[in-house]
Design a protein around this motif. Sequence first.
Motif, short mmCIF file in Angstrom:
data_model
loop_
_atom_site.label_atom_id
_atom_site.label_comp_id
_atom_site.label_asym_id
_atom_site.label_seq_id
_atom_site.Cartn_x
_atom_site.Cartn_y
_atom_site.Cartn_z
N GLN A 1 0.83 -1.21 0.00
CA GLN A 1 0.00 0.00 0.00
C GLN A 1 0.87 1.26 0.00
OE1 GLN A 1 -0.32 -2.46 2.19
NE2 GLN A 1 -2.46 -3.10 2.38
N LEU A 2 1.98 1.18 0.75
CA LEU A 2 2.87 2.35 0.82
C LEU A 2 3.59 2.57 -0.51
CD1 LEU A 2 4.71 2.51 4.26
CD2 LEU A 2 2.86 3.92 3.36
N ILE A 3 4.06 1.44 -1.14
CA ILE A 3 4.77 1.54 -2.42
C ILE A 3 3.86 2.16 -3.47
CG2 ILE A 3 5.89 0.21 -4.26
CD1 ILE A 3 6.64 -1.86 -2.06
N LEU A 4 2.60 1.62 -3.54
CA LEU A 4 1.65 2.13 -4.52
C LEU A 4 1.31 3.59 -4.23
CD1 LEU A 4 -0.07 1.36 -6.96
CD2 LEU A 4 -1.91 0.70 -5.40
N GLY A 5 1.13 3.90 -2.97
CA GLY A 5 0.76 5.27 -2.58
C GLY A 5 1.80 6.28 -3.04
N TRP A 6 3.08 5.99 -2.78
CA TRP A 6 4.13 6.93 -3.16
C TRP A 6 4.33 6.98 -4.68
CZ3 TRP A 6 5.38 10.76 -0.41
CH2 TRP A 6 5.39 10.67 1.00
N THR A 7 4.25 5.82 -5.35
CA THR A 7 4.41 5.80 -6.81
C THR A 7 3.33 6.65 -7.46
OG1 THR A 7 5.14 3.53 -6.52
CG2 THR A 7 4.72 4.22 -8.78
N ALA A 8 2.06 6.45 -7.00
CA ALA A 8 0.95 7.22 -7.58
C ALA A 8 1.11 8.70 -7.28
CB ALA A 8 -0.39 6.68 -7.05
N ALA A 9 1.64 9.01 -6.11
CA ALA A 9 1.81 10.43 -5.75
C ALA A 9 2.84 11.09 -6.67
CB ALA A 9 2.26 10.53 -4.29
N VAL A 10 3.95 10.37 -6.93
CA VAL A 10 4.98 10.92 -7.85
C VAL A 10 4.38 11.08 -9.25
CG1 VAL A 10 7.17 10.40 -8.99
CG2 VAL A 10 6.92 10.04 -6.52
N GLY A 11 3.60 10.05 -9.69
CA GLY A 11 2.93 10.11 -11.01
C GLY A 11 2.01 11.32 -11.10
N ALA A 12 1.25 11.55 -10.03
CA ALA A 12 0.29 12.66 -10.02
C ALA A 12 1.03 13.99 -10.13
CB ALA A 12 -0.55 12.61 -8.74
N LEU A 13 2.18 14.11 -9.43
CA LEU A 13 2.97 15.35 -9.50
C LEU A 13 3.52 15.57 -10.91
CD1 LEU A 13 4.93 15.43 -6.11
CD2 LEU A 13 3.20 17.06 -6.94
N LEU A 14 3.98 14.48 -11.53
CA LEU A 14 4.50 14.57 -12.90
C LEU A 14 3.40 15.06 -13.84
CD1 LEU A 14 6.84 11.47 -13.41
CD2 LEU A 14 7.40 13.93 -13.59
#
Length: 286
Positions: A140-153
């Motif tokens: 859940q943490l890995i997905l959360g941070w990956t999606a957050a970086v994607g959203a910022l991009l």
Amino acid sequence: MRKKLVFLAGFLLMIGLLVTVGPARAGGWATLTVSELPAVVVAERPFTIEFTLRQHGQTAVTGFEADIVATHAASGEQLRFATAANPEAENYTATVTLPQAGEWQWEINSWGVAYPMPPLRVNEAVVGGEIMSGTAVPWQLILGWTAAVGALLCLFFWMRQQTRVRLAGVVLLSVVSLTSFALHTQVAQPVLAESEADLLPAVEPEAMGEALFVAKGCIQCHVYDRVTMAENMIQIGPNLTYVKRSPEYLQAWLTNPSAIKPETQMPNLQLSEAEIDELVAFLQRD
Ligand code: HEC
């Protein structure tokens, strides 16, 4: 003819007597003493109960059937455990496994008599949970941070050129990221193995004196108003509510009654020093 009738009547009388006297009374009465109360009981973990039956409170006997019945106070679940007689050791033993945590009431049955025992508190089974190591990060943490970086991009690209696809990317990845973090807070944290030292005693220390009074069989011969765990069965000793003796006297008495009164009917119950201390404190309490 008349002789036959008399014989028949006598025979029937004998049968009647045998049936009404029954096995419980045929051998008189017996007291029951548990050798040692379990200190700590854990659900699913077997423990041994050892006890001695004394005919007329005196002679240890092993020729009788006995079993243990335990009842879980909250659920009413009831279990029966067989006991084995050990003629050489002049006692009985049983292996008992209580499957649920909480309070269990129990009794030992023999001679057609139910000997109530002090209730036992059973600990939850000790859980050996996985220990979180530094490298194992939950998904859940890995997905959360990956999606957050994607959203910022996506946000960065959307600010350079405002297309619908880039805006949709920002919204979608933000939702995925927040949901993942929310899921992570819901995940049950792994339970570390409890240390044995944290387990609660089977009998509360404050209740130990009363528990011993019941488990050692004192309650079977003595009335004592302070006891609520069980009822007196055969009052052959004095009512201890009114017996006032010094601690030193009680200490000596419980160690070996016949050393003080050679003709006494009270048996030497082979109590340990710690048990005698608990019992004396219980008898001395005002
Ligand atoms: C088999 C029956 C029996 C059992 C079991 C028994 N007692 Fe007694 N107890 C007696 C009798 C009988 C007396 C009276 C003794 C006498 O005066 O000869 C007595 C006397 C006593 C006295 C008074 C002594 C005195 O001189 O004033 C105390 C205290 C006592 N018992 C405590 C206990 C305790 C505590 C237990 C359990 C560890 C126990 N008894 C178990 C039968 C029993």
